[in-house]
Design a protein around this motif. Structure first.
Motif, PDB file in Angstrom:
ATOM      1  N   LEU A 219       0.832  -1.192   0.000  1.00 40.98           N
ATOM      2  CA  LEU A 219       0.000   0.000   0.000  1.00 40.98           C
ATOM      3  C   LEU A 219       0.871   1.247   0.000  1.00 40.98           C
ATOM      4  N   SER A 220       0.398   2.249  -0.673  1.00 44.13           N
ATOM      5  CA  SER A 220       1.094   3.530  -0.657  1.00 44.13           C
ATOM      6  C   SER A 220       0.826   4.249   0.657  1.00 44.13           C
ATOM      7  N   GLU A 221       1.606   5.280   0.911  1.00 43.90           N
ATOM      8  CA  GLU A 221       1.421   6.033   2.152  1.00 43.90           C
ATOM      9  C   GLU A 221       0.051   6.682   2.201  1.00 43.90           C
ATOM     10  N   GLU A 222      -0.422   7.140   1.066  1.00 47.02           N
ATOM     11  CA  GLU A 222      -1.748   7.755   1.028  1.00 47.02           C
ATOM     12  C   GLU A 222      -2.838   6.740   1.358  1.00 47.02           C
ATOM     13  N   GLU A 223      -2.707   5.514   0.830  1.00 46.64           N
ATOM     14  CA  GLU A 223      -3.687   4.475   1.134  1.00 46.64           C
ATOM     15  C   GLU A 223      -3.632   4.068   2.600  1.00 46.64           C
ATOM     16  N   LYS A 224      -2.403   3.990   3.153  1.00 44.86           N
ATOM     17  CA  LYS A 224      -2.286   3.651   4.572  1.00 44.86           C
ATOM     18  C   LYS A 224      -2.944   4.709   5.444  1.00 44.86           C
TER      19      LYS A 224
END
Length: 647
Positions: A219-224
């Motif tokens: 997962l990307s940081e934005e998704e996390k």
């Protein structure tokens, strides 16, 4: 595909195969003609190129002898006849052709000469690929030539029979008769090839699955960040973690001895208690005094513990942690707090999800454990003179599901009844006064099992007041009986909880700052007994919920006493000191588990100690109830005799 279309397709394929056969036949004939024209061309070349160097026969023989080759020609034996049924016109052997044709036989003795070599590259001829249906021959299928279906086979140049061996090149279309021996060998080879293909296919599939699992995109940081802010995801994730934690921490006593006598008396007093777990959280409970404990009736594994303030700035003064006591791992199911110190805690008996607390400010706070993301109370009572204005020291939910009350007691002696769904004002509020009409400074309260009206209250002066909520005066509760005996503040009071063949619900015990524990009865004023084994202030006392003669107590020196009046009325049967040697631990609260197998003790460091109890204290013999009745009778007689001597 219809039968007519299939027939047309087969006719078209047959025509294509016939063209391929005729083309191959023409190529073979052209190759033979080229061989026949070779001597003439060679002779013309010798006449036209006088400048080319030639060798005589003697020179050639000398060169051959130097390399170990005999100059005498080797004549091959004549090849046997082709197999029966084979077409001679399609089966052309170069050696047999040279033996039968005079001009080809002359090629065996030719003059050798040096010649220049010219190389040229040509494109490979595209090989035609046909499907099984394209290479089907209806005539061969009809006579059963191939037993492996409608497949065609191409043989290499060295696969024509010559003395039982393969030699030359031929196509399966050029053979009229089958080759049964080699068909069987081919069938075995193909069978093994199919098995290998299946194995490879299975391995490829497993490798693809493995690669699919290994190639999960992180997962990307934005998704996390988006997931961590989603309350539904957090709720589901926390619930899943708790479920997995419970499953991993399930434990079974594999060393249990079923031949052991559960009623066997302990050899040493400390054998009756065993420290099993210490519940503690460095963030929420460290350096906080345990002010109250309560079990949930709907979920007996959940223990709610209230904690007082700590010295850390900007931390909430009141915290409640709900511990899962069944898990072998220290697990906090819920953590809530409020902006006031919490003095008492209780579960709403008939509302499985509600948690109640009495605060130092006099307010009543309510939390809903279904709202896991909400830490502050969902409802709280106002600060009015109709409710409490002093710290709420005790809470109780009494009655049945259809008729029950939530009762609170404050230090100024005010008793209020509440509707849990509406805390804007109490259902009723009354002042508790003594027989002399003085307000009572209450500390602890207890209702008998199954009672809603009668109760007892402990005070700061050491008196115990018995009263009923059904009084004629709507504003005052006047005490009926006053029990005197303690000389210090009452710290604990509780009615008998175990039920059995003999009714002991009229009994209650109390603890006090005068270092004593006393036994009382609401039916008989002459039945009272004092236990004076504690070396310091006795801070709490509680009956066992299953054994009629067992209760436990704690003191300010860190001692935990377990009493069994059927065994000894002069001292405890189990004595244990919490903490390391030389440490001063302040034990403040005590509670039993609903099955009587564990004792929970809270201290002044924010820790809750869980002790396992020996089987003899919760697995009962049938005579325990009658035996305890005889012990009480002996206590009463001893009290009467003591009063006679005092007179």
């Amino acid at each position: 595909m219809s039968s007519e279309q299939r027939k047309l397709e087969l006719d078209r394929k047959k025509q294509k195969l016939a063209e391929l056969k005729s083309q191959r036949r023409r190529e073979e004939e052209a190759r033979v003609q080229n061989l026949l024209r070779a001597p003439a061309v060679n002779g013309n070349a010798q006449n036209g190129s006088s400048s080319r160097q030639t060798l005589s026969s003697d020179q050639v023989e000398e060169i051959l002898r130097e390399v170990g080759i005999s100059a005498e020609p080797t004549i091959r034996e004549e090849s046997p006849a082709p197999p029966r049924g084979a077409h001679s016109e399609n089966h052309l052997d170069p050696m047999s052709a040279s033996a039968s044709h005079p001009r080809i036989s002359s090629l065996l003795s030719v003059d050798l000469e040096f010649s220049t070599i010219q190389t040229a590259s040509t494109d490979n001829k595209d090989s035609a690929i046909y499907s099984k249906g394209t290479q089907t021959d209806d005539e061969r299928i009809s006579v059963g030539e191939f037993s492996l279906g409608s497949q065609e086979f191409d043989y290499d140049d060295d696969m024509i029979l010559d003395h039982g061996q393969f030699r030359g090149r031929a196509h399966s279309h050029d053979q009229d008769s089958p080759l049964p021996i080699y068909n069987e060998e081919i069938a075995k080879i193909l069978g093994q090839a199919k098995h290998v293909d299946k194995t490879l296919t299975r391995q490829d599939t497993e490798e693809k699955k493995t690669q699919t699992v290994q190639t999960v995109q992180p997962l990307s940081e934005e998704e996390k960040n988006r997931l961590t802010l989603d309350p539904e995801f957090l709720d589901s994730f926390n619930r899943s973690c708790k479920i997995i934690g419970r499953a991993l921490n399930e434990d079974i006593d594999i060393f249990i001895n079923y031949t052991k006598d559960p009623y066997e008396k302990a050899v040493a007093s400390d054998d009756l208690l065993h420290l099993a777990q210490v519940y503690h959280d460095d963030t929420w409970t460290a350096k906080r005094l345990v002010t109250g404990m309560a079990f949930s009736e709907h979920h007996p594994d959940l223990l709610a513990v209230s904690y007082g303030p700590c010295d850390i700035p900007n931390e909430p003064p009141g915290v409640i942690v709900v511990w899962n006591t069944k898990s072998k791992r220290i697990t906090a199911e819920f953590i809530v707090y409020c902006q006031s110190e919490i003095q008492s805690v209780a579960f709403a008996r008939f509302h499985a999800h509600l948690l109640l607390a009495g605060c130092e400010s006099g307010q009543i706070c309510v939390w809903d454990n279904r709202l896991t993301s909400r830490k502050l109370p969902i409802n709280r009572s106002p600060l009015t003179t109709q409710a409490h204005t002093q710290p709420v020291s005790c809470l109780a939910v009494v009655g049945t599901k259809n008729a029950h009350n939530f009762v609170s007691l404050s230090r100024d002696g005010r008793i209020c009844s509440w509707n849990v769904d509406n805390l804007t004002q109490p259902v009723d509020g009354k002042e508790l006064v003594t027989k002399e009409g003085k307000p009572a400074s209450a500390t602890r309260m207890s209702f008998p099992i199954g009672e809603m009206q009668t109760f007892v209250v402990g005070t700061d002066t050491g008196e115990i007041l018995a009263a009923s909520r059904n009084g004629a005066d709507p504003a005052v509760i006047k005490t009926d009986v006053c029990y005197k005996g303690h000389s210090g503040t009452l710290t604990g009071i509780e009615f008998h909880r175990a039920s059995g063949v003999v009714d002991f619900s009229h009994l209650f015990i109390s603890s006090s700052h005068d270092w004593t524990i006393k036994l009382w009865s609401t039916k008989d004023a002459n039945l009272k007994f004092s236990f004076e084994s504690h070396p310091d202030l006795v801070l709490d006392v509680a009956w066992s919920p299953v054994h009629p003669a067992v209760f436990a107590s704690v003191d300010a020196d860190g001692n935990i006493f377990v009493w069994n009046l059927n065994e000894d009325v002069e001292g405890p049967v189990a004595r244990l000191r919490a903490g390391a040697e030389g440490d001063t631990v302040y034990m403040n609260r005590l509670i039993w588990s609903a099955d009587g197998k564990h004792v929970f003790v809270g201290d002044d460091e924010g820790r809750v100690h869980m002790y396992d109890v020996r089987e003899s204290l919760y697995v009962l013999k049938s005579e325990e109830w009658n035996r305890f009745a005889r012990v009480l009778s002996d206590m009463k007689e001893s009290n009467e005799e003591a009063e006679k001597y005092n007179l």
